[in-house]
Design a protein around this motif. Structure first.
Motif, PDB file in Angstrom:
ATOM      1  N   ILE A 113       0.847  -1.146  -0.060  1.00 36.93           N
ATOM      2  CA  ILE A 113      -0.144   0.107   0.128  1.00 36.93           C
ATOM      3  C   ILE A 113       0.706   1.138  -0.033  1.00 36.93           C
ATOM      4  CG2 ILE A 113      -1.862   1.348   1.168  1.00 36.93           C
ATOM      5  CD1 ILE A 113      -2.807  -1.313   2.313  1.00 36.93           C
ATOM      6  N   THR A 114       2.013   1.163   0.713  1.00 36.35           N
ATOM      7  CA  THR A 114       2.636   2.351   0.839  1.00 36.35           C
ATOM      8  C   THR A 114       3.639   2.765  -0.471  1.00 36.35           C
ATOM      9  OG1 THR A 114       3.078   1.716   3.178  1.00 36.35           O
ATOM     10  CG2 THR A 114       4.355   3.413   2.412  1.00 36.35           C
ATOM     11  N   LEU A 115       4.003   1.486  -1.052  1.00 36.37           N
ATOM     12  CA  LEU A 115       4.580   1.701  -2.385  1.00 36.37           C
ATOM     13  C   LEU A 115       3.594   2.149  -3.412  1.00 36.37           C
ATOM     14  CD1 LEU A 115       7.176   0.937  -4.093  1.00 36.37           C
ATOM     15  CD2 LEU A 115       6.356  -1.176  -4.408  1.00 36.37           C
ATOM     16  N   ALA A 116       2.216   1.828  -3.409  1.00 33.64           N
ATOM     17  CA  ALA A 116       1.427   2.186  -4.517  1.00 33.64           C
ATOM     18  C   ALA A 116       1.374   3.610  -4.325  1.00 33.64           C
ATOM     19  CB  ALA A 116       0.141   1.550  -4.350  1.00 33.64           C
ATOM     20  N   THR A 117       1.049   3.980  -2.803  1.00 32.12           N
ATOM     21  CA  THR A 117       0.855   5.705  -2.596  1.00 32.12           C
ATOM     22  C   THR A 117       2.101   6.510  -3.004  1.00 32.12           C
ATOM     23  OG1 THR A 117      -0.197   5.035  -0.561  1.00 32.12           O
ATOM     24  CG2 THR A 117       0.339   7.171  -0.698  1.00 32.12           C
ATOM     25  N   THR A 118       3.182   5.967  -2.858  1.00 29.06           N
ATOM     26  CA  THR A 118       4.475   6.629  -3.120  1.00 29.06           C
ATOM     27  C   THR A 118       4.681   6.889  -4.601  1.00 29.06           C
ATOM     28  OG1 THR A 118       5.412   5.752  -1.267  1.00 29.06           O
ATOM     29  CG2 THR A 118       6.898   6.837  -2.815  1.00 29.06           C
ATOM     30  N   LEU A 119       4.265   5.752  -5.412  1.00 29.18           N
ATOM     31  CA  LEU A 119       4.650   5.997  -6.712  1.00 29.18           C
ATOM     32  C   LEU A 119       3.298   6.902  -7.509  1.00 29.18           C
ATOM     33  CD1 LEU A 119       5.825   2.233  -7.581  1.00 29.18           C
ATOM     34  CD2 LEU A 119       7.059   4.475  -7.330  1.00 29.18           C
ATOM     35  N   SER A 120       2.052   6.490  -7.073  1.00 28.74           N
ATOM     36  CA  SER A 120       1.128   7.358  -7.708  1.00 28.74           C
ATOM     37  C   SER A 120       1.406   8.794  -7.126  1.00 28.74           C
ATOM     38  CB  SER A 120      -0.458   6.611  -7.352  1.00 28.74           C
ATOM     39  OG  SER A 120      -0.184   6.437  -6.089  1.00 28.74           O
ATOM     40  N   GLY A 121       1.583   8.990  -5.954  1.00 27.97           N
ATOM     41  CA  GLY A 121       1.768  10.302  -5.425  1.00 27.97           C
ATOM     42  C   GLY A 121       2.693  11.191  -6.372  1.00 27.97           C
ATOM     43  N   THR A 122       3.955  10.684  -6.489  1.00 25.00           N
ATOM     44  CA  THR A 122       4.953  11.212  -7.096  1.00 25.00           C
ATOM     45  C   THR A 122       4.844  11.245  -8.709  1.00 25.00           C
ATOM     46  OG1 THR A 122       6.458  10.085  -5.837  1.00 25.00           O
ATOM     47  CG2 THR A 122       7.503  11.213  -7.489  1.00 25.00           C
ATOM     48  N   ALA A 123       4.135  10.272  -9.319  1.00 22.58           N
ATOM     49  CA  ALA A 123       3.898  10.416 -10.727  1.00 22.58           C
ATOM     50  C   ALA A 123       2.731  11.462 -10.963  1.00 22.58           C
ATOM     51  CB  ALA A 123       3.389   9.176 -11.034  1.00 22.58           C
ATOM     52  N   LEU A 124       1.636  11.595 -10.013  1.00 25.17           N
ATOM     53  CA  LEU A 124       0.707  12.574 -10.390  1.00 25.17           C
ATOM     54  C   LEU A 124       1.199  13.854  -9.933  1.00 25.17           C
ATOM     55  CD1 LEU A 124      -2.649  11.500  -8.238  1.00 25.17           C
ATOM     56  CD2 LEU A 124      -2.405  12.341 -10.497  1.00 25.17           C
ATOM     57  N   ALA A 125       2.253  14.137  -9.128  1.00 29.05           N
ATOM     58  CA  ALA A 125       2.731  15.390  -8.926  1.00 29.05           C
ATOM     59  C   ALA A 125       3.457  15.906 -10.347  1.00 29.05           C
ATOM     60  CB  ALA A 125       3.632  15.556  -7.943  1.00 29.05           C
ATOM     61  N   ILE A 126       4.188  15.063 -10.901  1.00 29.82           N
ATOM     62  CA  ILE A 126       5.015  15.194 -12.177  1.00 29.82           C
ATOM     63  C   ILE A 126       3.982  15.438 -13.131  1.00 29.82           C
ATOM     64  CG2 ILE A 126       6.482  14.300 -14.050  1.00 29.82           C
ATOM     65  CD1 ILE A 126       8.099  14.896 -11.468  1.00 29.82           C
ATOM     66  N   LEU A 127       2.882  14.779 -13.182  1.00 29.45           N
ATOM     67  CA  LEU A 127       1.994  14.928 -14.366  1.00 29.45           C
ATOM     68  C   LEU A 127       1.379  16.434 -14.181  1.00 29.45           C
ATOM     69  CD1 LEU A 127      -0.299  11.616 -14.951  1.00 29.45           C
ATOM     70  CD2 LEU A 127       1.142  13.014 -16.691  1.00 29.45           C
ATOM     71  N   ILE A 128       0.781  16.704 -13.043  1.00 30.67           N
ATOM     72  CA  ILE A 128       0.256  18.039 -12.719  1.00 30.67           C
ATOM     73  C   ILE A 128       1.345  19.311 -13.100  1.00 30.67           C
ATOM     74  CG2 ILE A 128      -0.488  19.641 -10.857  1.00 30.67           C
ATOM     75  CD1 ILE A 128      -1.681  17.312  -9.566  1.00 30.67           C
TER      76      ILE A 128
END
Lengths: 264, 372
Positions: free
Chosen positions: B206-221
């Protein structure tokens, strides 16, 4: 609108959505911290003594970060006092090491950026290097002190009568939980920033010995190591300040109840 | 192993003494390891200082330049043991020069000319302070944190090795795939670190999924904002040490820089939520989500600050030089700090996004009964 303002607005919006009023306050603290950092730079450029400016700005930054993101209670006061002690201790480590390493100012890798600039400007870059190292760790010190103080505050809430000796042990235990992730924040934060420099080193084929003694490399690595030392020291120091505060509180309470008993 | 240390005072004292002794030994070695280097090294034995001359630049900055005549002994190579005289000029500001002292060890270039040995100073030998500080970090970690400290150090080490490998890989592809290389590296970094900290558990996934999606979303934004604002006010030429296409390099730097903090935030929230669920199993998903938001919003501000100071304080010396060279505050900001501020803002977005992501994923994916 410029990219910075739009990104700033997005961040403000998200922080307000997620954290409500506290989120907006944290955003405000961030802006004020930027103002303080810029002010420090301008003051040092105007030849105010770099170390004094850094110490004052450092204390202001710590106070702002700690009190604006978690209000004024026992654990934030403890976190602030502890981080101030760490700040002073850190200066005692940084000053001799920077004088020994002489890694101040700019290296040959900077020559392109320095084109057209005069470097004989009469500002001591040794002092500037010390200031830079201290400023770059401020955020990490505040964060670690707050985490430890909050963790101990929670333990005190659940077991109000815990004795100071086990509180000391608890503090180190909380520290053990956060140290791994905090180190990673520092590692990635710094290495993200140095990526270009490291690519430069491999591209220009520096030898291992050359890299290890290179001015810019040593300056950057020393900054990470100073930050790591300060985070490690924050753990026992915050715990110690917390035990002092709790002992003081208990003594005060004991005195008050004794007085009440007398009056009866 | 330090993890087996007993708590008694005497063993602790011995442990401290051993750590200090090893530190002293390491520093001694760096002062006597000239033979390990191929470049000639000179130890300064005598310093003569000439009177200084005041210089003034176009912006009326005054500085004092002083000439040193250094007598030293060559420590390695074919001329080892010979005495040599070197010249050095230092300024009061010492931005590009050094004031050497008796005992300083210097890298020099030797010139052999008709039986005369002369040389020019290249740079100071700096491995001593580097090794000392490294040992201070390791020593304090082992003494105060014991086993956890060792694990924290191990994970930083492993990440460091991966980082080096990725840089070599980037070099061998001439930097054409920098974003791909460091993007995949970010995934490996996050997985490895979390696996070391949490072990192969549901919490780790769960932590890994959060970390990766959070970072990826930030870069996308960030990319979206870049697109709509046409990157107005971003000065890629202000980036330092750039040897390849700056834009992907900037994104790779930002990606790596935010990853650690987003991981820190997710780990904190999710481990608190797992602990909460263990203590009060009756809580439903909505309640868990709410506590997650609460925990996250108190730590996000200080975490954004950590990265902000790392990204922006680094530009301090160059900023001061710009100001002393008669540049305006606005230009100094644009040319030195703007890129660091953009990076801090993007990672800030990632850190804030991690709060709802972590709370949501934890509240939905935690099993009804959480076991240790």
């Amino acid at each position: 609108m410029s990219t910075i303002s739009v990104l700033g607005l997005v961040l403000l919006l998200l922080m307000a959505l997620v954290g409500g009023k506290a989120g907006i306050q944290s955003f405000l603290a961030l802006i004020l911290n930027f103002g303080l950092l810029f002010l420090a730079m301008v003051l040092v450029a105007f030849q105010f003594p770099a170390l004094t400016v850094t110490l004052v700005v450092g204390l202001l930054v710590l106070a702002l970060t700690i009190f604006m993101s978690s209000g004024d209670d026992l654990s934030s006061t403890v976190a602030f006092i502890a981080s101030a002690i760490v700040l002073v201790g850190l200066i005692l480590v940084i000053v001799p090491v920077e004088h020994w390493a002489m890694a101040q100012g700019f290296g040959p890798e900077d020559s392109e950026d320095l084109e057209g600039l005069s470097v004989l400007v009469g500002v001591s870059f040794t002092q500037v290097a010390i200031a830079t190292a201290i400023l770059s760790t401020l955020g990490a010190i505040a964060e670690a002190a707050m985490a430890i103080a909050a963790g101990l505050g929670e333990i005190l809430e659940q077991h109000p009568q815990v004795d100071t000796k086990s509180l000391l042990r608890d503090g180190i235990d909380v520290g053990k939980q956060i140290i791994g992730t905090t180190f990673n924040t520092l590692f990635f934060g710094f290495f993200g920033g140095f990526l270009a420099l490291f690519i430069w080193f491999t591209g220009v084929h520096y030898s291992f010995g050359e890299i290890l003694n290179d001015k810019v490399f040593v300056a950057e690595i020393l900054m990470i190591l100073f930050a790591m030392v300060s985070v490690i020291l924050t753990v026992p120091i915050t715990t110690w300040v917390m035990t002092r505060a709790v002992t003081g509180q208990r003594r005060h309470q004991a005195a008050v109840t004794a007085k009440k008993d007398e009056q009866k | 192993m330090p993890k087996k240390l007993h708590k008694s005072r005497a063993t602790m004292l011995i442990a401290w003494l051993v750590v200090i002794a090893i530190g002293g030994l390491l520093v001694w070695v760096t002062q006597h390891n000239a033979r390990w280097y191929r470049e000639p090294i000179v130890r300064v034995t005598q310093v003569q200082t000439r009177p200084g001359t005041t210089v003034e630049d176009d912006f009326h900055n005054q500085d004092v330049q002083t000439k040193q005549i250094l007598t030293g002994k060559i420590l390695n190579g074919q001329y080892a043991g010979k005495t040599i005289v070197l010249n050095n000029v230092y300024s009061r500001s010492k931005a590009m020069d050094q004031r050497y002292r008796v005992g300083s060890q210097l890298f020099v270039t030797l010139h052999h000319h008709h039986g005369d040995l002369s040389g020019t100073v290249k740079d100071l030998k700096r491995d001593g302070p580097l090794v000392l500080m490294l040992w201070v970090v390791v020593g304090l970690l082992l003494l105060i944190m014991q086993f956890s400290g060792f694990m924290a150090f191990l994970s930083v080490d492993l990440n460091g090795v991966l980082f080096l490998l990725a840089i070599f890989l980037n070099g061998s592809t001439q930097g054409a795939r920098v974003l791909w290389i460091f993007g995949s590296l970010a995934i490996v970094f996050a997985a490895l670190t979390l696996w070391l900290v949490l072990g192969p558990t549901r919490q780790m996934v769960i932590t890994l999924a959060t970390t990766l999606s959070g970072t990826a979303l930030a870069i996308l934004i960030a990319l979206l904002v870049f697109h709509f604002t046409h990157e107005k006010g971003m000065y890629y030429e202000a980036m330092e040490y750039v040897t390849q296409l700056p834009r992907p390099l900037f994104l790779a730097e930002t990606l790596l820089g935010s990853l650690g903090a987003v991981m820190d935030e997710s780990t904190d929230i999710i481990s608190s939520l797992f602990a909460l669920k263990r203590e009060r199993p009756e809580l439903n998903a909505a309640q868990i989500f709410k506590s997650g938001r609460q925990i996250g919003s108190t730590i996000m501000g200080p975490l954004i600050n950590v990265l902000f100071f790392i990204f922006v304080a680094d530009t301090f010396p160059m900023g001061i030089l710009y100001l002393r060279n008669g540049n305006s505050w606005g230009y100094t900001f644009a040319m030195n700090m703007s890129m660091g501020v953009v990076q801090s803002l993007i990672s800030g977005i990632g850190i804030v996004l991690a709060v709802p992501l972590a709370s949501f994923l934890a509240s939905r994916l935690m099993t009804k009964k959480v076991t240790l």
